[in-house]
Each structure stands twice: as structure tokens, then as C-alpha cells.
Design a protein around this motif. Structure first.
Motif, PDB file in Angstrom:
ATOM      1  N   MET A  19       1.371  10.242   0.329  1.00 28.86           N
ATOM      2  CA  MET A  19       0.500   9.168   0.791  1.00 28.86           C
ATOM      3  C   MET A  19      -0.927   9.628   1.052  1.00 28.86           C
ATOM      4  O   MET A  19      -1.883   8.896   0.799  1.00 28.86           O
ATOM      5  CB  MET A  19       1.085   8.530   2.060  1.00 28.86           C
ATOM      6  CG  MET A  19       2.267   7.603   1.806  1.00 28.86           C
ATOM      7  SD  MET A  19       2.688   6.604   3.246  1.00 28.86           S
ATOM      8  CE  MET A  19       4.010   7.586   3.950  1.00 28.86           C
ATOM      9  N   ARG A  71       2.258   1.696  -3.422  1.00 30.24           N
ATOM     10  CA  ARG A  71       1.217   2.145  -4.347  1.00 30.24           C
ATOM     11  C   ARG A  71       0.981   3.643  -4.198  1.00 30.24           C
ATOM     12  O   ARG A  71       0.897   4.376  -5.185  1.00 30.24           O
ATOM     13  CB  ARG A  71      -0.085   1.384  -4.087  1.00 30.24           C
ATOM     14  CG  ARG A  71      -1.211   1.742  -5.053  1.00 30.24           C
ATOM     15  CD  ARG A  71      -2.529   1.121  -4.634  1.00 30.24           C
ATOM     16  NE  ARG A  71      -3.024   1.724  -3.404  1.00 30.24           N
ATOM     17  CZ  ARG A  71      -3.664   2.885  -3.349  1.00 30.24           C
ATOM     18  NH1 ARG A  71      -3.867   3.604  -4.454  1.00 30.24           N
ATOM     19  NH2 ARG A  71      -4.102   3.356  -2.207  1.00 30.24           N
ATOM     20  N   ARG A  72       0.889   4.094  -2.954  1.00 28.72           N
ATOM     21  CA  ARG A  72       0.623   5.514  -2.715  1.00 28.72           C
ATOM     22  C   ARG A  72       1.797   6.387  -3.168  1.00 28.72           C
ATOM     23  O   ARG A  72       1.593   7.528  -3.608  1.00 28.72           O
ATOM     24  CB  ARG A  72       0.335   5.746  -1.234  1.00 28.72           C
ATOM     25  CG  ARG A  72      -1.026   5.219  -0.787  1.00 28.72           C
ATOM     26  CD  ARG A  72      -1.193   5.322   0.725  1.00 28.72           C
ATOM     27  NE  ARG A  72      -2.511   4.886   1.143  1.00 28.72           N
ATOM     28  CZ  ARG A  72      -3.551   5.693   1.376  1.00 28.72           C
ATOM     29  NH1 ARG A  72      -3.404   7.003   1.226  1.00 28.72           N
ATOM     30  NH2 ARG A  72      -4.714   5.214   1.764  1.00 28.72           N
ATOM     31  N   GLU A 116       0.823  -1.205   0.000  1.00 28.61           N
ATOM     32  CA  GLU A 116       0.000   0.000   0.000  1.00 28.61           C
ATOM     33  C   GLU A 116       0.861   1.260   0.000  1.00 28.61           C
ATOM     34  O   GLU A 116       0.568   2.235  -0.707  1.00 28.61           O
ATOM     35  CB  GLU A 116      -0.929  -0.011   1.213  1.00 28.61           C
ATOM     36  CG  GLU A 116      -1.826   1.208   1.336  1.00 28.61           C
ATOM     37  CD  GLU A 116      -2.784   1.379   0.173  1.00 28.61           C
ATOM     38  OE1 GLU A 116      -3.351   2.490   0.039  1.00 28.61           O
ATOM     39  OE2 GLU A 116      -2.973   0.422  -0.618  1.00 28.61           O
ATOM     40  N   TYR A 135       3.035   6.189   7.580  1.00 24.98           N
ATOM     41  CA  TYR A 135       1.795   5.540   7.142  1.00 24.98           C
ATOM     42  C   TYR A 135       0.832   5.375   8.310  1.00 24.98           C
ATOM     43  O   TYR A 135      -0.373   5.625   8.190  1.00 24.98           O
ATOM     44  CB  TYR A 135       2.126   4.190   6.506  1.00 24.98           C
ATOM     45  CG  TYR A 135       0.917   3.422   6.039  1.00 24.98           C
ATOM     46  CD1 TYR A 135       0.234   3.801   4.879  1.00 24.98           C
ATOM     47  CD2 TYR A 135       0.443   2.332   6.754  1.00 24.98           C
ATOM     48  CE1 TYR A 135      -0.883   3.105   4.451  1.00 24.98           C
ATOM     49  CE2 TYR A 135      -0.668   1.620   6.330  1.00 24.98           C
ATOM     50  CZ  TYR A 135      -1.336   2.019   5.177  1.00 24.98           C
ATOM     51  OH  TYR A 135      -2.446   1.322   4.753  1.00 24.98           O
TER      52      TYR A 135
END
Length: 547
Positions: A538, A429-430, A426, A450
């Protein structure tokens, strides 16, 4: 011309009815194979033929002029006619030299017979022979199909299939995966260079696969039918072959080869390889069912571990030991994500990867969970090797991403390892991170950011200027700042990474300093900007706008 007809021109000349027929030119084509014998009586006869026929005609039915007769003959050669028989002794005593020369040049059997010969007798003799051969082929093909069917019922495997088929057709057989990796081989006589490569390296020569991609493989994928392949000496294919797809659920699971050895391939070989490929498909379908049951067991084990159902932790540990993975010893979890792949494709990839590790007897559990593939491997399995092995059967999935957890011990830690992998994917991806592989341990402070979430950006002093830089007209400045901070403030590395001149970089950094009202030479400032920029990457869309 149809490959594999059982009667050649040479064979036909040996029949009693053909005793008066003699070859006057084109002896290089005596092994041309005859589909049927046909009598024609028009000057444009080639337009009414399909190719493969032995044509019977009279000299009076040929065009009256020399150029016309030569064109007549060339048209038959171009159409792929097996040969031509012409009557002589009435209008002419022999066929003209121009026709003989044309036939010799084309390797096209040109034959004479006395005009008193009965064409009906020639046609009947040859066609009855062909019909009988076709009946014999059908009988032999049925026997092959029955024998191979018994092999399935008796629990035979792929290797036995190759051996049985090779014995029945007296030709060499090879069975391979959809990626042309060898599953089974059965050689009858000498082999060529391409075959030796497969035996030595366990897969078809990549040069040959590339050559097949030009025409053969697209035809097979389009028709899902066997294709005859002429010799291709430049890639080691010195003997002709038939290549047949092994099709399951409308998808190619593998390939079967018949390789010509001491005699040419025939219609029987075509029928045999179709039966063999069907039997191979049934074997693979059965194996798929077995693997499906195993996948269900592994999936249930992984689901309970990932969901943290620890009421039976000892039982789960024992179940993992069935697959040679000891959760009491250090292990890593690998999560493979295929965002573009269908569920059917993910299932196929699971089967391929799982079977590969089973064949290698590696202590690795492979399963599916939440639409992704999950692996648990002992920590002494080098991650680089695991990743290389996983990539091999997934090379078609160019956008697949793999995350690797930290090292853990104990069944209770599987859930944490899975969370690390999900979190790592994740974050990447961000951040639009490139690259197929991501280690949890390499993320460092990004995990902290995060977990801080979008709220950490609210009322952040750098948020307005970062948003300003990120606007379309300032995009180059934003990316330059990110590259500069990622390089630890090293101007030389930043210029190289961005492929820009150092003076261009200096100009951009000066503009960034002016817009953001910051001193980029200050280490603390760079650190604060780095944290703010990654948070913005993010959670920029989720953070509240500054008043």
C-alpha cells in the motif's frame, strides 16, 4: 440491385406499352425490381450500368459470336441488371438457346420484342410509372413524418410510436435499446422464430446479435444509417428486415426494426423507418432531459448526504423516501468506478441503470458524485442481485470496479458508508486486487493498516528485506511469499494458486527464509511478515528508506 423499387419486371409486362414483349427465359427473376429503363447499343454495356435497370437493345448490338453473347449476358447478371429486352424478327427470329440457358441458370428475365416496337414508348411507360410511384412514395413518406411528428407534440411514447408506424406501413415494428432489449413491439401478421424469441425473453436472440456483428452492426455504426437484412434462417431470421439506429448526440441509443410480413419491404419502408428512428430519438432526448432533471435532484440529495450536511437530516430522509428508500431502515451504499470511461459515457450508464431500476420499481437511489455512480439500496436487496443488475448495462465497461459498504441506518451514516466504499476501492487499487466487486466487510485488517498509513512502515524491521525481494531479480520470491502468506502458510494451496510444482515452492520458500533471515514455519513470524508486506504494497513508495 436497389431494394424496394416499386416496379417489377412482372408489373412492367402488364403495362399496355409492353403488350408485345414476351419472356423467353429466366422467369425466376420476374420479381426483380426496376430502378429505371435504359437503352444501350454497345457490346460492353454492363460497364456503363449501375444495376437495377431494365435494359433495351437490338440483336445487332450484341456481340457477334455465341461466347461473346453469353459473356454479355453474364456481365449484366453480375452487375445486378433487372432484365434484358432484345428485338427479334429482323436479324434472327428468336434468341439463341445459349442465351436462354444462361438466363434460366441466372434467374435473369430475358425478353423478346418485335423489331418494329418503339423502345421510346416502352421506356416512357415504365419510367413514368416509376416516377409517379416515387412521387407517391414521397407523399406517403411526408404523411408518415407529419403523423409521427404530431405524436411527439401530443406527448406520445415509444409504444405508441411502434403501433402508429406499424399501422401506416402495414409491417411489424420493434423498438429496442442499444443492447437489443425490447422497448416496444407492434405485430401485423405472423412472426418468425427471431421475433418470437424477442417477445418471449424481452430481447433479441444473442445468436442473432452475434451474427449481425459480422457485418451489419459495424456498417450501421460507421454510417448511422438503416441497413437492409436478408433472411438468416440459421439464427431464426426467416423474414427480411430493415434495421435502423436511433441516434442521439451522434451515439446509438437504440434500434428500430421493420419486419417484412406478407409483402416485401419497399422504398417507403426505408423512408418510414428513418422518420420513425428520428422520432424515437426525439422521444429519447426528451426522456433524457427529464432524467437529467431527476439526476440533478438525486445528485443534490446524494451530495448533501455524502458531505454530511445534517442540518436538515429529516428533510433528506423525506427526500430519499420519494425514491422509496427509507434511510431509517438498514441500507448499503454501492460505489461504481469507471476509470477508463468518459464523463459522457458515465452519464449514459447512469441513465441506463437509473431507468432500469425505475422500470423494476426497485427501492434504489442512483446518482452521480465525483465522477462515479453511487447507489443506495435497502439492505434486504440482495447485493448479488444488485451487482448482477448493474453489470448488465455496463458489460462494455470491463474495467469497472464496484465497492459495497457495510450495512448502515440513518441519514447521518451515508457519509460513513461512502467513505467505506472509497476506502475499499483505494485499498484494492493499491494492492492490485483483481475482480470487479469488493465488500468493505471482507477487507478486515487491511482497513487498520490503511489508516495506519505510510508512517507505519518507517523503520520497520522487515522493510529492507521486502524491498530486496521486490527487486526485479527477486520478484518471483516476493510474489511467492505473498501467495504463501495469503494462503495462511498452506503449501499445497500456494503451489496450486501459483501453478508451480511443490518442490519449486519449497526451494523458493527456503531462499526467502535465507534472504529475510526468518522462520516461515513460525505463525507469529508469518503474521508479522503478512502485515509488513501489505503495508509495503500500500505504501512502499511513500515510506522513508531505511538508513
Amino acid at each position: 440491385m436497389s431494394r424496394g423499387a416499386m416496379l417489377t419486371i412482372k408489373d412492367a409486362l402488364a403495362l399496355p406499352a409492353f403488350a408485345g414483349v414476351r419472356v423467353v427465359a429466366g422467369e425466376g427473376g420476374l420479381h426483380n425490381q426496376i430502378k429505371w429503363v435504359h437503352n444501350v447499343g454497345v457490346p460492353d454495356a454492363a460497364n456503363w450500368l449501375d444495376g437495377g435497370e431494365l435494359v433495351l437493345t437490338t440483336y445487332s448490338n450484341l456481340p457477334p459470336d455465341e461466347d461473346g453473347r453469353v459473356d454479355y449476358l453474364r456481365a449484366m447478371i453480375d452487375k445486378g441488371v433487372a432484365g434484358l429486352v432484345v428485338t427479334v424478327g429482323q436479324s434472327v427470329d428468336r434468341l439463341p438457346d445459349a442465351m436462354r440457358q444462361t438466363a434460366d441458370a441466372g434467374g435473369f428475365p430475358l425478353m423478346e420484342v418485335h423489331y418494329t416496337a418503339r423502345y421510346v414508348d416502352l421506356a416512357r411507360a415504365a419510367n413514368e410509372y416509376i416516377s409517379q410511384e416515387n412521387i407517391d412514395i414521397a407523399r406517403r413518406a411526408l404523411a408518415i413524418n407529419q403523423r409521427l411528428t404530431r405524436l411527439i407534440l401530443e406527448g406520445g411514447g415509444i409504444k405508441q410510436l411502434a403501433a402508429e408506424l406499424a399501422d401506416m406501413v402495414s409491417q411489424s415494428i420493434s423498438i429496442e435499446t442499444a443492447r437489443f432489449e425490447a422497448l416496444a413491439n407492434a405485430n401485423v401478421t405472423d412472426v418468425d422464430e427471431a421475433r418470437r424469441y424477442t417477445q418471449q425473453y424481452g430481447r433479441t436472440d444473442p445468436r442473432l446479435v452475434q451474427a449481425l456483428e459480422a457485418d451489419i452492426l459495424p456498417r450501421i455504426r460507421d454510417t448511422l444509417r438503416p441497413v437492409f437484412i436478408e433472411p438468416m434462417p440459421h439464427v431464426g431470421l426467416e423474414m427480411e428486415r430493415i434495421l435502423a439506429p436511433i441516434v442521439v448526440h451522434g451515439e446509438i441509443y437504440g434500434y428500430m426494426w421493420i419486419i417484412a410480413d406478407d409483402h416485401r419491404l419497399s422504398d417507403l419502408d426505408h423512408l418510414a423507418i428513418e422518420s420513425g428512428a428520428t422520432v424515437a430519438a426525439l422521444m429519447m432526448l426528451y426522456q433524457e432531459a427529464v432524467q437529467g432533471a431527476e439526476a440533478s435532484l438525486k445528485g443534490n440529495l446524494l451530495a448533501r448526504l455524502i458531505q454530511g450536511e445534517m442540518s436538515g437530516a429529516n428533510v433528506l430522509t423525506d427526500q430519499a423516501l420519494r425514491y422509496n428508500v427509507d434511510l431509517r431502515r438498514p441500507y448499503r451504499l454501492y460505489l461504481i468506478d469507471y476509470p477508463q470511461a468518459t464523463s459522457q459515457r458515465v452519464l449514459r450508464l447512469y441513465r441506463d441503470i437509473n431507468q432500469m431500476f425505475i422500470n423494476q420499481k426497485r427501492p434504489i437511489i442512483v446518482g452521480q458524485y465525483a465522477g462515479q455512480l453511487t447507489l443506495i439500496a435497502q439492505a434486504d436487496e440482495a447485493p448479488e442481485r444488485v451487482l448482477d443488475d448493474v453489470r448488465r448495462p455496463t458489460s462494455r465497461e470491463g474495467k469497472a470496479k464496484i465497492s459495497i459498504s457495510a450495512v448502515h441506518v440513518g441519514a447521518k451514516s451515508v457519509r460513513r458508508a461512502y467513505t467505506e466504499c472509497r476506502e475499499t476501492l483505494e485499498i484494492c487499487r493499491r494492492l492490485n486486487r483483481d475482480g470487479p466487486d469488493f465488500y468493505y466487510e471482507a477487507m478486515g485488517y487491511l482497513h487498520t493498516l490503511y489508516h495506519a498509513g505510510a508512517g507505519a512502515l518507517n523503520h520497520h524491521p522487515h522493510l529492507p528485506t521486502l524491498r530486496q525481494l521486490y527487486k526485479e531479480n527477486q520478484a518471483d520470491l516476493f510474489h511467492t511469499l505473498e501467495a504463501y502468506l495469503d494462503a495462511g502458510g498452506n503449501g499445497v494451496s500456494t503451489a496450486e494458486n501459483l501453478h508451480i510444482h511443490r518442490s519449486t515452492l519449497n526451494y523458493r520458500l527456503q531462499r526467502i527464509s535465507e534472504i529475510c533471515a526468518v522462520d516461515l514455519s513460525d505463525a507469529a513470524t508469518r503474521t508479522n511478515l503478512q502485515i509488513a508486506l501489505k503495508l509495503f504494497r500500500m505504501f512502499g513508495d511513500e515510506a522513508e528508506a531505511q538508513p
